[in-house]
Design an enzyme around this catalytic site. Structure first.
Site, short mmCIF file in Angstrom:
data_model
loop_
_atom_site.label_atom_id
_atom_site.label_comp_id
_atom_site.label_asym_id
_atom_site.label_seq_id
_atom_site.Cartn_x
_atom_site.Cartn_y
_atom_site.Cartn_z
N PRO A 51 1.27 -0.88 0.12
CA PRO A 51 -0.25 0.24 0.24
C PRO A 51 0.77 1.00 -0.14
O PRO A 51 0.31 2.28 0.78
CB PRO A 51 -0.67 0.21 1.56
CG PRO A 51 0.31 -1.38 1.94
CD PRO A 51 0.98 -1.39 1.29
N CYS A 52 2.03 1.33 -1.27
CA CYS A 52 2.31 2.83 -0.99
C CYS A 52 1.65 4.05 -1.13
O CYS A 52 1.79 4.87 -1.09
CB CYS A 52 3.25 2.60 -2.40
SG CYS A 52 2.44 1.92 -3.71
#
Length: 102
Positions: A51-52
């Site tokens: 989940p950048c």
DNA sequence: CTCTTGACCATGT
DNA sequence: AACATGGCCAAGA
């Protein structure tokens, strides 16, 4: 283990509805500087699992030209998770900042 | 191998 | 808050 793997491991732990900063992550992993965190996410091998979009800079500002195809997509996801924005490019760190517990 | 660039940060202006 | 500078360290040319 490569420094990247350590970074990914931390980023994956960020809970939904929270955001973290490159600096916080780098502080929490010994020997890793903020730049390395950014580089690790740049070479992101598995965006589907990492989940950048929950990682922003110190001011809460998002990366404008990377993250999943654009900051708008990133913003859309964050809002969808309940993260508030104080302006189109800055998230509300005061309420949603998250820190990994060592 | 050397040189440049960069999902950043701290500090100063 | 926004912009400029220096430092950090790794990857690309």
């Amino acid at each position: 283990m490569d420094y990247k793997q350590r970074v990914y491991r931390v980023v994956k732990k960020i809970p939904k509805g929270k955001v973290s900063t490159y600096g916080s992550i780098s502080k929490y992993i010994k020997g890793v500087t903020p730049r390395m965190v950014g580089r690790a996410l740049h070479t992101n091998p598995d965006p589907a699992s990492i989940p950048c979009h929950r990682v922003v800079d110190r001011d809460g500002k998002v990366a404008e030209h990377f993250a999943f195809g654009g900051w708008r997509e990133q913003r859309r996801r964050l809002i969808n998770e309940g993260v508030g924005f104080i302006d189109p490019t800055h998230v509300d760190l005061g309420k949603h900042s998250w820190q990994s517990k060592k």
